[in-house]
Design a protein around this motif. Structure first.
Motif, mmCIF file in Angstrom:
data_model
loop_
_atom_site.group_PDB
_atom_site.id
_atom_site.type_symbol
_atom_site.label_atom_id
_atom_site.label_comp_id
_atom_site.label_asym_id
_atom_site.label_seq_id
_atom_site.Cartn_x
_atom_site.Cartn_y
_atom_site.Cartn_z
ATOM 1 N N THR A 61 -13.779 8.051 4.787
ATOM 2 C CA THR A 61 -13.476 9.494 4.785
ATOM 3 C C THR A 61 -12.013 9.723 5.162
ATOM 4 O OG1 THR A 61 -15.747 9.935 5.455
ATOM 5 C CG2 THR A 61 -14.188 11.745 5.711
ATOM 6 N N MET A 62 -11.546 8.944 6.144
ATOM 7 C CA MET A 62 -10.141 9.100 6.560
ATOM 8 C C MET A 62 -9.208 8.764 5.401
ATOM 9 S SD MET A 62 -10.383 7.296 10.287
ATOM 10 C CE MET A 62 -8.732 7.677 10.865
ATOM 11 N N GLY A 63 -9.496 7.645 4.716
ATOM 12 C CA GLY A 63 -8.665 7.241 3.576
ATOM 13 C C GLY A 63 -8.667 8.306 2.493
ATOM 14 N N ALA A 64 -9.851 8.883 2.244
ATOM 15 C CA ALA A 64 -9.954 9.903 1.197
ATOM 16 C C ALA A 64 -9.166 11.157 1.590
ATOM 17 C CB ALA A 64 -11.419 10.239 0.955
ATOM 18 N N MET A 65 -9.259 11.541 2.863
ATOM 19 C CA MET A 65 -8.502 12.727 3.326
ATOM 20 C C MET A 65 -6.998 12.505 3.166
ATOM 21 S SD MET A 65 -10.430 13.603 6.932
ATOM 22 C CE MET A 65 -9.418 15.029 7.362
ATOM 23 N N LEU A 66 -6.554 11.321 3.586
ATOM 24 C CA LEU A 66 -5.114 11.029 3.538
ATOM 25 C C LEU A 66 -4.626 10.909 2.096
ATOM 26 C CD1 LEU A 66 -5.228 8.432 6.428
ATOM 27 C CD2 LEU A 66 -3.889 10.540 6.498
ATOM 28 N N ASP A 67 -5.441 10.276 1.260
ATOM 29 C CA ASP A 67 -5.061 10.120 -0.145
ATOM 30 C C ASP A 67 -4.950 11.492 -0.815
ATOM 31 O OD1 ASP A 67 -4.707 8.277 -2.491
ATOM 32 O OD2 ASP A 67 -6.419 9.431 -3.204
ATOM 33 N N LEU A 106 1.760 9.004 5.195
ATOM 34 C CA LEU A 106 2.045 7.778 4.438
ATOM 35 C C LEU A 106 1.613 6.545 5.236
ATOM 36 C CD1 LEU A 106 5.654 8.617 3.143
ATOM 37 C CD2 LEU A 106 3.653 8.336 1.724
ATOM 38 N N GLU A 107 1.927 6.548 6.542
ATOM 39 C CA GLU A 107 1.547 5.409 7.384
ATOM 40 C C GLU A 107 0.031 5.311 7.492
ATOM 41 O OE1 GLU A 107 3.362 3.006 8.473
ATOM 42 O OE2 GLU A 107 5.259 3.900 7.893
ATOM 43 N N GLY A 108 -0.617 6.461 7.620
ATOM 44 C CA GLY A 108 -2.077 6.480 7.742
ATOM 45 C C GLY A 108 -2.735 5.827 6.532
ATOM 46 N N VAL A 109 -2.245 6.145 5.338
ATOM 47 C CA VAL A 109 -2.805 5.556 4.113
ATOM 48 C C VAL A 109 -2.653 4.033 4.159
ATOM 49 C CG1 VAL A 109 -2.477 5.358 1.620
ATOM 50 C CG2 VAL A 109 -2.418 7.593 2.686
ATOM 51 N N ALA A 110 -1.462 3.562 4.560
ATOM 52 C CA ALA A 110 -1.219 2.114 4.568
ATOM 53 C C ALA A 110 -2.083 1.422 5.620
ATOM 54 C CB ALA A 110 0.262 1.841 4.813
ATOM 55 N N VAL A 111 -2.268 2.071 6.765
ATOM 56 C CA VAL A 111 -3.081 1.461 7.821
ATOM 57 C C VAL A 111 -4.551 1.395 7.387
ATOM 58 C CG1 VAL A 111 -3.945 1.781 10.185
ATOM 59 C CG2 VAL A 111 -1.522 2.051 9.701
ATOM 60 N N ILE A 112 -5.033 2.446 6.739
ATOM 61 C CA ILE A 112 -6.420 2.418 6.256
ATOM 62 C C ILE A 112 -6.589 1.306 5.212
ATOM 63 C CG2 ILE A 112 -8.150 3.698 4.888
ATOM 64 C CD1 ILE A 112 -8.054 4.676 7.741
ATOM 65 N N SER A 113 -5.570 1.123 4.376
ATOM 66 C CA SER A 113 -5.676 0.043 3.386
ATOM 67 C C SER A 113 -5.704 -1.314 4.092
ATOM 68 C CB SER A 113 -4.541 0.124 2.365
ATOM 69 O OG SER A 113 -3.488 -0.701 2.722
ATOM 70 N N GLU A 114 -4.943 -1.447 5.184
ATOM 71 C CA GLU A 114 -5.001 -2.690 5.980
ATOM 72 C C GLU A 114 -6.413 -2.916 6.493
ATOM 73 O OE1 GLU A 114 -2.431 -3.228 9.439
ATOM 74 O OE2 GLU A 114 -0.932 -2.078 8.377
ATOM 75 N N LEU A 115 -7.003 -1.856 7.047
ATOM 76 C CA LEU A 115 -8.344 -1.984 7.614
ATOM 77 C C LEU A 115 -9.359 -2.358 6.537
ATOM 78 C CD1 LEU A 115 -8.240 1.098 9.980
ATOM 79 C CD2 LEU A 115 -8.293 -1.286 10.670
ATOM 80 N N MET A 116 -9.155 -1.779 5.334
ATOM 81 C CA MET A 116 -10.060 -2.115 4.233
ATOM 82 C C MET A 116 -9.933 -3.591 3.879
ATOM 83 S SD MET A 116 -9.196 1.291 2.073
ATOM 84 C CE MET A 116 -9.519 0.672 0.458
ATOM 85 N N SER A 117 -8.702 -4.102 3.890
ATOM 86 C CA SER A 117 -8.486 -5.508 3.538
ATOM 87 C C SER A 117 -8.918 -6.433 4.667
ATOM 88 C CB SER A 117 -7.004 -5.772 3.268
ATOM 89 O OG SER A 117 -6.501 -4.818 2.418
ATOM 90 N N ALA A 131 0.845 -1.204 0.000
ATOM 91 C CA ALA A 131 0.000 0.000 0.000
ATOM 92 C C ALA A 131 0.880 1.255 0.000
ATOM 93 C CB ALA A 131 -0.922 -0.004 1.214
ATOM 94 N N HIS A 132 1.987 1.196 0.749
ATOM 95 C CA HIS A 132 2.934 2.320 0.726
ATOM 96 C C HIS A 132 3.422 2.567 -0.697
ATOM 97 C CE1 HIS A 132 3.521 3.568 4.751
ATOM 98 N NE2 HIS A 132 4.066 2.470 5.204
ATOM 99 N N SER A 141 -0.209 10.033 14.195
ATOM 100 C CA SER A 141 -0.759 11.381 14.350
ATOM 101 C C SER A 141 -1.712 11.776 13.220
ATOM 102 C CB SER A 141 0.371 12.404 14.509
ATOM 103 O OG SER A 141 1.272 12.316 13.449
ATOM 104 N N ALA A 142 -1.444 11.347 11.992
ATOM 105 C CA ALA A 142 -2.335 11.725 10.885
ATOM 106 C C ALA A 142 -3.696 11.056 11.042
ATOM 107 C CB ALA A 142 -1.704 11.331 9.551
ATOM 108 N N LEU A 143 -3.693 9.797 11.488
ATOM 109 C CA LEU A 143 -4.968 9.096 11.694
ATOM 110 C C LEU A 143 -5.777 9.786 12.789
ATOM 111 C CD1 LEU A 143 -3.710 5.395 11.578
ATOM 112 C CD2 LEU A 143 -5.267 6.453 9.946
ATOM 113 N N VAL A 144 -5.081 10.161 13.864
ATOM 114 C CA VAL A 144 -5.769 10.837 14.982
ATOM 115 C C VAL A 144 -6.355 12.165 14.502
ATOM 116 C CG1 VAL A 144 -5.408 11.950 17.230
ATOM 117 C CG2 VAL A 144 -4.351 9.745 16.756
ATOM 118 N N TYR A 145 -5.596 12.882 13.690
ATOM 119 C CA TYR A 145 -6.090 14.179 13.198
ATOM 120 C C TYR A 145 -7.348 13.980 12.326
ATOM 121 C CZ TYR A 145 -6.483 18.587 10.800
ATOM 122 O OH TYR A 145 -6.990 19.759 10.283
#
Lengths: 539, 126
Positions: free
Chosen positions: A300-306, A233-244, A48-49, A266-270
């Motif tokens: 929404t989080m994934g879209a914000m981070l992307d 970058l980490e937030g995007v990868a973690v959201i992709s994990e959650l999606m999978s 995902a990264h 921190s990005a996920l928390v924000y």
């Protein structure tokens, strides 16, 4: 055990081929075995990264930085080579603080080398700012480094930043009017200042390098934290994990992710904070990692981070985009959040899916609000790779085009590798056996091109900085030591000569003269020499 | 308050947690060794990360040679020496001595990682 190398764009798994085969990751039962499942998840995370990085212009900016750093390293080598006073070339040539080892005996090359080394370090800081954590420098250094990139991309020139109160750098070229490029505009500052602690804690520091945030509506995350590009970058990868993970064992993600350091989170928390702010809920990280949130929240989080990752490359700088923070994923996330909190960008509808029309419309509208012109029209380029032979240097262009096109077609689902793709739409993984680890990369039909690319990246972006600055020295020699146990100075001399040859055109006085370093010239500094497998500096 | 010897007996993951709790230390490491930015891992401070960056960090503070001559069984001697390396590292990173716990955890994984790497290298060559 698994990591992604942003230079060679390959995933590396610290297992031998035998161990990897034993793990049998593609068996249907892999998910039932916690160890194998953990490895699968790590590979999915790094994948995902890779796709999110390649699918954004961040990869192009990162590559421009690497290329410019290579040019600067070549300038240094050239200065050392052409100095007739040098009998011995001591490698590494420059130390980590930019001081030269005793290569240059005349002040002229010393000065040039010092300037090149300083510019190299500023580009390092810019790289940190764009893909890492907080760089140890002032904003003016970042502006100068970005000005350097623009100069290269546009054939223009960038001036020194003007005094701090203006925070501007002027850019112009013979055929373009002088434009002003700043770290942060007044408009940005007024939008962002209420959200960050830096402005409140340090009123004199009007422009922090990265934003420090403190949220009070995300239970368990009340301490101040720095929002870095790496956390995006980490937030995007973690959201992709959650999606999978939705169809697998979410308990694994929960336990693994709750250990994640705050610098990653921190990005996920924000994002959670922005959603809570608008929706009036009190969603926490525990809810997120245990899969207890309704789908529209991680979506929404994934879209914000992307969206935060979708910066524009330096060649498109001239025009409306003149603030450096718009190129930084951390700051961009703050801008997306500010727009969301001001309800300029809406929350996603509860019925939205990861690749449905709603998410596409949301991303387009949000990009419009953010002023990202390149995001408003989906890229639908035909991908020629599967149908033609390519060479190593073309690999990067193909990888970025492939990832960006698939992102535009499949929205957030591109992160998981589960999108239903047209034939030739996507480049699958190929494993490449090396001595001590497995390297995995895209392009199953083009293994040779990818290997050529990998080799060139290693030689240019690892070996040259190793020989000039001592960076990556051990990494380069750990593999080389086994392969070439004898005559290191000949090998080093060849590497230095190759490095000069790659960049010889701007420097060579005569095209017929191939610049070269002689074996007997090479002297390895004592503290670096042990890696070569012995106490002798030269054979 | 942990003693260095106590830290040395802790599992790798516990040491990593101690390091990661100190964002000042991790920030300083990334700032001073920017090449580590090219390495994106599922977790940071893994054996692969240590293999790539430990020699560089220890070399920068002039301690690489010392560490390469140790064996992990020389725990007491190593414990004393680790305290000195921690102090050198914090000084190099321009951090206050209050960061000793995370600093010691970092130095221990650097040393452990190098030892494991040497053993693997020996096994491979034999």
């Amino acid at each position: 055990m698994v990591h992604l190398d942003l230079v060679s764009l390959a995933l590396q798994i610290d297992l031998t081929l035998e161990e990897l085969l034993q793990a049998n990751l593609y068996s249907k039962h892999a998910c039932r075995d916690s160890k194998r499942f953990g490895l699968l998840r790590q590979i999915a995370h790094e994948r995902a990264h890779l796709v999110s990085f390649l699918g954004s212009d961040l990869a192009k900016v990162h590559r421009s930085i690497l290329d410019l750093q290579l040019k600067l390293a070549q300038c240094i080598l050239w200065e050392v080579h052409r100095s007739r006073l040098i009998e011995k070339v001591t490698v590494p040539i420059v130390d980590s603080r930019g001081r030269m080892f005793p290569n240059a005996l005349s002040p002229h090359p010393k000065l040039k080398v010092g300037v090149a080394a300083a510019r190299y370090r500023e580009l390092d800081a810019l790289n940190q700012f764009l893909v890492g954590y907080a760089p140890d420098c002032e904003w003016k250094a970042l502006l100068r480094a970005y000005g350097d990139l623009i100069s290269v991309a546009n054939g223009s020139h960038a001036s020194e930043p003007t005094p701090a109160c203006h925070q501007f750098c002027e850019i112009g070229s013979p055929d373009r009017p002088l434009e002003t490029f700043c770290f942060m505009s007044e408009h940005h500052y007024s939008l962002i200042a209420p959200q960050i602690c830096n402005a409140l804690e340090e009123p004199s520091c009007s422009v922090p390098i990265l934003p420090k945030i403190q949220v009070h509506d995300v239970p368990g995350s009340e301490s101040p934290m720095l929002l870095s590009s790496r956390s995006v970058l980490e937030g995007v990868a973690v959201i992709s994990e959650l999606m999978s993970m939705r169809e697998h064992d979410s308990a694994w993600t929960f336990s693994a992710r709750m250990r994640m350091p705050v610098t990653y989170r921190s990005a996920l928390v924000y994002c959670l904070h922005c959603i809570n702010h608008v929706s009036g809920r009190r969603y926490s990280q525990e809810h997120l990692f245990s899969g207890a949130l309704p789908d529209w929240v991680p979506l929404t989080m994934g879209a914000m981070l992307d969206l935060a990752l979708q910066i524009e490359a330096p060649e498109s700088l001239f025009g409306n985009h003149t603030a450096l923070i718009e190129k930084c994923p951390a700051w961009r996330l703050l801008l997306v959040g500010a727009n969301l909190k001001a309800r300029e960008i809406p929350l996603l509808n509860p019925g939205a899916t990861f690749d449905g029309p709603e998410i596409r419309a949301w991303l387009r509208n949000a990009a419009n609000k953010m002023g990202c012109h390149s995001q408003q029209k989906p890229r639908t380029a035909h991908l020629p790779w599967p149908r033609m032979e390519i060479t190593g240097p073309e690999v990067f262009a193909h990888l970025t085009l492939a990832a960006a096109t698939v992102r535009d077609r499949h929205s957030l689902l591109y992160l998981t590798g589960r999108a239903e793709l047209a034939p030739g739409d996507w480049l699958d993984f190929t494993a490449c056996e090396t001595r001590d680890c497995q390297q995995i990369f895209f392009g199953e039909d083009h293994v040779q091109a990818r290997r050529d690319f990998l080799g060139a990246q290693e030689a240019r972006h690892y070996s040259v900085p190793a020989l000039v600055f001592g960076r990556h020295w051990d990494r380069c020699w750990q593999r080389r030591r086994v392969q070439t146990p004898q005559n290191h100075s000949a090998y080093i001399g060849r590497q230095l000569s190759d490095a000069l040859e790659w960049g010889a055109a701007p420097f060579a006085t005569s095209p017929a003269t191939k610049p070269a370093f002689r074996d007997e010239q090479i002297l390895v500094r004592e503290e670096f020499n042990h890696v070569l497998g012995g106490g002798r500096a030269r054979e | 308050m942990f003693q260095t010897a106590e830290l040395m007996s802790m599992p790798w993951q516990t040491l990593v947690s101690l390091i990661q709790q100190d964002s000042g230390l991790t920030g300083a490491i990334h700032g001073r060794f920017p090449e580590s930015t090219t390495h994106l891992g599922f977790d940071e401070f893994t054996p692969a990360w240590v293999r790539a960056y430990a020699p560089q960090i220890l070399r920068a503070i002039g301690r690489l040679k010392d560490v390469q001559h140790w064996t992990w069984s020389e725990a007491t001697v190593a414990g004393m020496a680790i305290d000195r390396i921690v102090s050198d590292l914090l000084q190099y990173l321009e951090l206050p001595p209050t960061r000793t716990l995370a600093g010691a955890a970092l130095v221990i994984i650097l040393v452990k990682g190098l030892q494991d790497n040497r053993t693997e290298d020996r096994d491979r060559q034999s």
